[in-house]
Write a protein that holds these residues in place. Sequence first.
Motif, PDB file in Angstrom:
ATOM      1  N   ASP A 197       0.846  -1.194   0.000  1.00  0.00           N
ATOM      2  CA  ASP A 197       0.000   0.000   0.000  1.00  0.00           C
ATOM      3  C   ASP A 197       0.877   1.238   0.000  1.00  0.00           C
ATOM      4  O   ASP A 197       1.430   1.627   1.020  1.00  0.00           O
ATOM      5  N   ALA A 198       1.005   1.855  -1.163  1.00  0.00           N
ATOM      6  CA  ALA A 198       1.800   3.076  -1.250  1.00  0.00           C
ATOM      7  C   ALA A 198       0.965   4.311  -0.972  1.00  0.00           C
ATOM      8  O   ALA A 198       1.501   5.386  -0.711  1.00  0.00           O
ATOM      9  N   GLY A 199      -0.357   4.158  -0.979  1.00  0.00           N
ATOM     10  CA  GLY A 199      -1.238   5.314  -0.894  1.00  0.00           C
ATOM     11  C   GLY A 199      -1.195   6.047   0.427  1.00  0.00           C
ATOM     12  O   GLY A 199      -1.322   7.275   0.459  1.00  0.00           O
ATOM     13  N   THR A 200      -1.042   5.318   1.539  1.00  0.00           N
ATOM     14  CA  THR A 200      -1.064   5.976   2.854  1.00  0.00           C
ATOM     15  C   THR A 200       0.315   6.480   3.282  1.00  0.00           C
ATOM     16  O   THR A 200       0.414   7.250   4.239  1.00  0.00           O
ATOM     17  N   GLY A 201       1.358   6.062   2.591  1.00  0.00           N
ATOM     18  CA  GLY A 201       2.709   6.409   3.031  1.00  0.00           C
ATOM     19  C   GLY A 201       2.962   7.897   3.105  1.00  0.00           C
ATOM     20  O   GLY A 201       3.518   8.403   4.082  1.00  0.00           O
ATOM     21  N   ALA A 202       2.548   8.643   2.062  1.00  0.00           N
ATOM     22  CA  ALA A 202       2.791  10.083   2.042  1.00  0.00           C
ATOM     23  C   ALA A 202       2.018  10.789   3.146  1.00  0.00           C
ATOM     24  O   ALA A 202       2.536  11.713   3.790  1.00  0.00           O
ATOM     25  N   ALA A 203       0.777  10.351   3.386  1.00  0.00           N
ATOM     26  CA  ALA A 203      -0.031  10.977   4.437  1.00  0.00           C
ATOM     27  C   ALA A 203       0.566  10.720   5.812  1.00  0.00           C
ATOM     28  O   ALA A 203       0.618  11.628   6.660  1.00  0.00           O
ATOM     29  N   ILE A 204       1.039   9.492   6.049  1.00  0.00           N
ATOM     30  CA  ILE A 204       1.666   9.168   7.331  1.00  0.00           C
ATOM     31  C   ILE A 204       2.939   9.988   7.518  1.00  0.00           C
ATOM     32  O   ILE A 204       3.191  10.542   8.591  1.00  0.00           O
ATOM     33  N   ALA A 205       3.728  10.114   6.442  1.00  0.00           N
ATOM     34  CA  ALA A 205       4.959  10.905   6.531  1.00  0.00           C
ATOM     35  C   ALA A 205       4.646  12.364   6.855  1.00  0.00           C
ATOM     36  O   ALA A 205       5.361  13.010   7.637  1.00  0.00           O
ATOM     37  N   SER A 206       3.583  12.903   6.265  1.00  0.00           N
ATOM     38  CA  SER A 206       3.201  14.290   6.549  1.00  0.00           C
ATOM     39  C   SER A 206       2.801  14.467   8.007  1.00  0.00           C
ATOM     40  O   SER A 206       3.186  15.446   8.658  1.00  0.00           O
ATOM     41  N   LEU A 207       2.039  13.501   8.536  1.00  0.00           N
ATOM     42  CA  LEU A 207       1.632  13.579   9.939  1.00  0.00           C
ATOM     43  C   LEU A 207       2.821  13.471  10.875  1.00  0.00           C
ATOM     44  O   LEU A 207       2.896  14.158  11.899  1.00  0.00           O
ATOM     45  N   ILE A 208       3.766  12.614  10.520  1.00  0.00           N
ATOM     46  CA  ILE A 208       4.970  12.490  11.337  1.00  0.00           C
ATOM     47  C   ILE A 208       5.669  13.845  11.440  1.00  0.00           C
ATOM     48  O   ILE A 208       6.140  14.258  12.499  1.00  0.00           O
ATOM     49  N   GLY A 209       5.712  14.565  10.321  1.00  0.00           N
ATOM     50  CA  GLY A 209       6.332  15.876  10.320  1.00  0.00           C
ATOM     51  C   GLY A 209       5.623  16.864  11.228  1.00  0.00           C
ATOM     52  O   GLY A 209       6.257  17.706  11.868  1.00  0.00           O
ATOM     53  N   LEU A 210       4.289  16.741  11.309  1.00  0.00           N
ATOM     54  CA  LEU A 210       3.528  17.642  12.172  1.00  0.00           C
ATOM     55  C   LEU A 210       3.836  17.418  13.645  1.00  0.00           C
ATOM     56  O   LEU A 210       3.691  18.329  14.462  1.00  0.00           O
ATOM     57  N   PHE A 211       4.251  16.195  14.006  1.00  0.00           N
ATOM     58  CA  PHE A 211       4.558  15.877  15.401  1.00  0.00           C
ATOM     59  C   PHE A 211       6.036  16.075  15.722  1.00  0.00           C
ATOM     60  O   PHE A 211       6.481  15.795  16.827  1.00  0.00           O
ATOM     61  N   ASP A 212       6.803  16.578  14.770  1.00  0.00           N
ATOM     62  CA  ASP A 212       8.249  16.645  14.938  1.00  0.00           C
ATOM     63  C   ASP A 212       8.669  17.497  16.135  1.00  0.00           C
ATOM     64  O   ASP A 212       9.692  17.237  16.759  1.00  0.00           O
ATOM     65  N   THR A 213       7.899  18.513  16.461  1.00  0.00           N
ATOM     66  CA  THR A 213       8.247  19.374  17.601  1.00  0.00           C
ATOM     67  C   THR A 213       7.169  19.315  18.670  1.00  0.00           C
ATOM     68  O   THR A 213       6.903  20.305  19.355  1.00  0.00           O
ATOM     69  N   ALA A 214       6.542  18.140  18.810  1.00  0.00           N
ATOM     70  CA  ALA A 214       5.422  18.015  19.749  1.00  0.00           C
ATOM     71  C   ALA A 214       5.864  18.158  21.195  1.00  0.00           C
ATOM     72  O   ALA A 214       5.147  18.717  22.019  1.00  0.00           O
ATOM     73  N   ALA A 215       7.037  17.650  21.516  1.00  0.00           N
ATOM     74  CA  ALA A 215       7.465  17.631  22.920  1.00  0.00           C
ATOM     75  C   ALA A 215       8.284  18.873  23.257  1.00  0.00           C
ATOM     76  O   ALA A 215       9.136  19.294  22.479  1.00  0.00           O
ATOM     77  N   PRO A 216       8.033  19.464  24.429  1.00  0.00           N
ATOM     78  CA  PRO A 216       8.860  20.592  24.871  1.00  0.00           C
ATOM     79  C   PRO A 216      10.311  20.143  25.050  1.00  0.00           C
ATOM     80  O   PRO A 216      10.575  18.961  25.281  1.00  0.00           O
ATOM     81  N   PRO A 217      11.248  21.073  24.926  1.00  0.00           N
ATOM     82  CA  PRO A 217      12.652  20.707  25.136  1.00  0.00           C
ATOM     83  C   PRO A 217      12.859  20.134  26.535  1.00  0.00           C
ATOM     84  O   PRO A 217      12.240  20.578  27.500  1.00  0.00           O
ATOM     85  N   ALA A 218      13.714  19.134  26.629  1.00  0.00           N
ATOM     86  CA  ALA A 218      14.011  18.543  27.930  1.00  0.00           C
ATOM     87  C   ALA A 218      14.754  19.552  28.806  1.00  0.00           C
ATOM     88  O   ALA A 218      15.598  20.315  28.329  1.00  0.00           O
ATOM     89  N   VAL A 219      14.420  19.551  30.075  1.00  0.00           N
ATOM     90  CA  VAL A 219      15.075  20.458  31.028  1.00  0.00           C
ATOM     91  C   VAL A 219      16.265  19.735  31.645  1.00  0.00           C
ATOM     92  O   VAL A 219      16.120  18.658  32.231  1.00  0.00           O
ATOM     93  N   GLU A 220      17.429  20.305  31.511  1.00  0.00           N
ATOM     94  CA  GLU A 220      18.630  19.711  32.084  1.00  0.00           C
ATOM     95  C   GLU A 220      18.736  20.110  33.560  1.00  0.00           C
ATOM     96  O   GLU A 220      18.769  21.302  33.897  1.00  0.00           O
ATOM     97  N   GLU A 221      18.759  19.104  34.424  1.00  0.00           N
ATOM     98  CA  GLU A 221      18.898  19.360  35.858  1.00  0.00           C
ATOM     99  C   GLU A 221      20.363  19.620  36.188  1.00  0.00           C
ATOM    100  O   GLU A 221      21.236  18.821  35.849  1.00  0.00           O
TER     101      GLU A 221
END
Length: 401
Positions: A197-221
Motif C-alpha cells: 500500500d503506497a497510498g497511505t505512506g505520504a499521508a503518514i509521513a506528513s503527519l509524522i512531520g507535524l509531530f516533529d516538535t510536539a514535545a517541549p525541550p528537555a530540562v537539564e537538571e
Amino acid sequence: MSANRSIATPGISVDAIVDKALDLIASGGLAELTLRPLATGLGVSVPVISARMGSKEQLLEGLTQAAHTRDRAFLEKWAALAKAVGATDSASRAAIAELALREWVTRERRQAVLLIELVHDRALRRDRLAALEDWLDDAGRFWATLIFGDTALAELALGYVLDEAGFSLGIGDDPKYALLRSLCLQRFARGIFADADAGTGAAIASLIGLFDTAAPPAVEEEDPKRQRIIASAAELIVSQGIDSVTHRSVALAAGVPASTVVYHFGSRPALVVASLHAVIARFHRRRSDIRIGDGGGPPSDTSIEDLIKATSMIALASAREPSLRPYAIDMRRRRGENWRASDMQAMQIGIGAAFDRAAGQVLSIAAFGLGMIGMARKASDPAHFAQAFAALEAWRTGSLA
C-alpha cells in the motif's frame, strides 16, 4: 468467580465489586486495587470483601476473569458485525478494526486500562497469571481475525493493538493522532510495507512531520542532588513500575532523607512526572541502540527491555497526567523514525519488501507491543518475535502471490 453470584451483604453484588475495582484501577493504577479502598468505596467492611473475594491475588484473578468475560462480549459484537458485512478485504477490515479500537479505548476504557496494567504488572514479576494469558489468547485471536483474517497472526495483532491502545487512552482525542492511528492501522492490515500500500505512506509521513516538535525541550537538571533523586526514581519505574515511586522509596534508593525528596518534589505527581521525563530523555539518548538482534528479536539487553517497558508505561501514564502527552506522542513518533530497513532480515521478513517511513511507524508499534506481551508471558524474546514476524511474512507473501 461467577458474575451472577451475590455477596451476603444486601445490595452488594460481584458486578458492583468488579465495577468499583475497575474504577479504582482506571483512576490510579493497579496499586489502587487493595481491600480497604475497595470496601470503603462500596460502603462495607474489609472483612466482607476479604471473605467474599479472598486475598489480593485472588481478588486480582477474579477481577481478571470477570473483565475477560465482559471483554469477550465486546469482541463477539464486533466479530459478528465483521461477519455480517462480509469484511474480507483489507480496507474493510481496517475500517472495522479502527472503529472497534476506538470504542475499546473510550466506552470500554476501564477494561482496556486493566488489560494493559496487567501486562505491565506481569512484565515486572517472575510469575505468570493464567487468567491474563487466557484473556490475551482470546483477544489475540479476535484482533488477528479482524485485521488479517488469520489467527496465525494473533500475537502480532495483539501486540499492535495493545501498544496503540496505550497511546490512544492518553492522546486519542488529538485529531492528528487519531488520523495517524487510522492510517497506520490501514497500512498494518495491508501488510505493513509500501509494496502492499503506497497510498497511505505520504499521508503518514506528513503527519509524522507535524509531530516533529510536539514535545517541549528537555530540562537539564544542574543540581546534583536533584539529578540523583530523579535518576533513582526513573530506575524504580523501569524495574518496579510507576506505582513503586513514592517519596520514601525514592529516598531509600537515592540514599537521601525522605525530607530531601519532599523538599525538591513536594508532591508525588511532581516526582513521577520528573522521573518519567528522565526516562524519556534516556530513551532519546539511546534510541540508536534499538536494533533487532541476530536471533530475530531485540538484543538480549536489559536496557532495551527497560525502554520497551518505559514506552508502554509512559503511554498509559499520559492518560492520567496531561503534561506527559506531548512526550508520549513524540516518543511514539521517534520509535518509528529510528527503525531501519536493515532490521527486516533479522525479523525474517523478505529483503525485497518495500520499506518507507510508514512501515517504520507500524513496525515499531507491533514490535514494542510484542515485547511487552512476551515479558508478561515469560516467553523467550527471540523466539516470540521470530514466530510473530515469520507468520506475518508467510501471510504477506501468500496474499501478494
